[in-house]
Write an enzyme that holds these catalytic residues in place. Sequence first.
Site: not given
Length: 541
Positions: A169, A454
Amino acid sequence: MSTPAPSPLAIVEAAPLPRQGEVLTQAALTFVAELHRRFTPRRDELLALRAKRRAETARTSTLDFLPETAAIRADTSWRVAPAPAALTDRRVEITGPTDRKMTINALNSGARVWLADFEDASAPTWENVIVGQLNLMDAYQRRIDFSDERTGKSYALKPAAELATVVMRPRGWHLAERHLQDADGSPVPGALVDFGLYFFHNAQRLLDLGKGPYFYLPKTESHLEARLWNEVFVFAQQYCGIPQGTVRATVLIETITAAYEMEEILYELRDHASGLNAGRWDYLFSIVKNFRDGGAKFVLPDRNAVTMTAPFMRAYTELLVSTCHQRGAHAIGGMAAFIPSRRDPEVNRVAFEKVKADKDREAGDGFDGSWVAHPDLVPVAMASFDAVLGERPHQKERLREDVSVAAGDLIAIDSLTAKPTFDGLRNAVQVGIRYIEAWLRGLGAVAIFGLMEDAATAEISRSQIWQWINAGVVFDNGEVATAELTREIAAAELVSLRSELGETAFTAGKWQQAHDLLLQVALDEEYEDFLTLPAYERLTG
């Protein structure tokens, strides 16, 4: 003897790292520079279109499926390209940053896929950007190991057949990489740096291993942004001599605008698409961001009170499964963020039951796989999907023709019965400060209060504070959400952290900076689109 050509990109404000030259070769930098030259102007135009669309949403307080792309949705004949063998079975995926220990543990975890994250789980220090690339290059060449100096434990890769397939990603379109600049001093988009370096060094190597360059695409807001990625893929494959269609991309439907364009996103990427993913926290963050001035009907309750069973979240996930399966793509479910406790079996028992129920629901709804944040959760999620899939690699034959989602169903926030609470405000402040402090030290994935947090969780935390204050929310204890109340809670949290950590550890951290930044992005009159933009200006390294 000829003089070497000058580097097409300047490396600025970055101390040289060991083995940096293996990543930043002249050939690799030339490739990234060409990506930048060809695609950054269109990326800039698309970022401007985001702002224009957001202004229209503020004016109308609604969204709808696009009339101009109705023909794509009505055409039942098209499908995405068949999944390659390495991405046919994705029943459990583990996520995490690309530090050396995580690289080994994720590949060894027993999950079918590892989302190797250069985005929300990684603070983009120069070291993280470059060393993360090195770790993946080393892993594919089986020259990676790790010894923990603190515990004395050593880590090494299992046999190749047992390793997870990597889906990398890159950063979202909105983020820049300040350490790589063109001749005009303009930074290269972080997305093109991450993608370009990874693709250039690993595409052929992965093909030789029987896999390929596979990607998760974050923060996508429209099918036009997906089209840009498709153009990047076509060019990159041609430039590097890789067969067209080798790249596979899974798009995170983690913005409310993308939820209205799922079919169009798959269509634009149809030669390179492998699926869509339902991301919870960024999706909620996007709802707040887009409808932040839409009045009480769009006010979300405490983040943990918005479960995937809420009607508007059910509409989102069921539409995603139906869309994917109608078009031959994988539907990947959301994150189980629980971090097992080594000291409290009862906490683990309760949490594992919740994780199992969540994964049972996803498998029962037709998802083909799901995410976990910790290796201990891989067997839990695996059991849920094994029970439904058996020996089948997926359940794309379940077309979910029973699903019917109207435009208003996706934004029916007022169907929620839960309300914002004072404890929710305090938790948002606590999580926000703790996460931002770690991010400023270069850590993107952080265990806080038993959950792996996150950047997405920090975004929803600060966005909810902003929304509650601007909506004048009255909490369950009778207090009104105000900037002053938030400052009081934040100040008390700093005092508590100083006492908990001790003066030396507190001073060595970045707690005051984190406190100040959280209040800036939560209290400023002008809403900051992404907290990582001002945070990046404060990130050292």
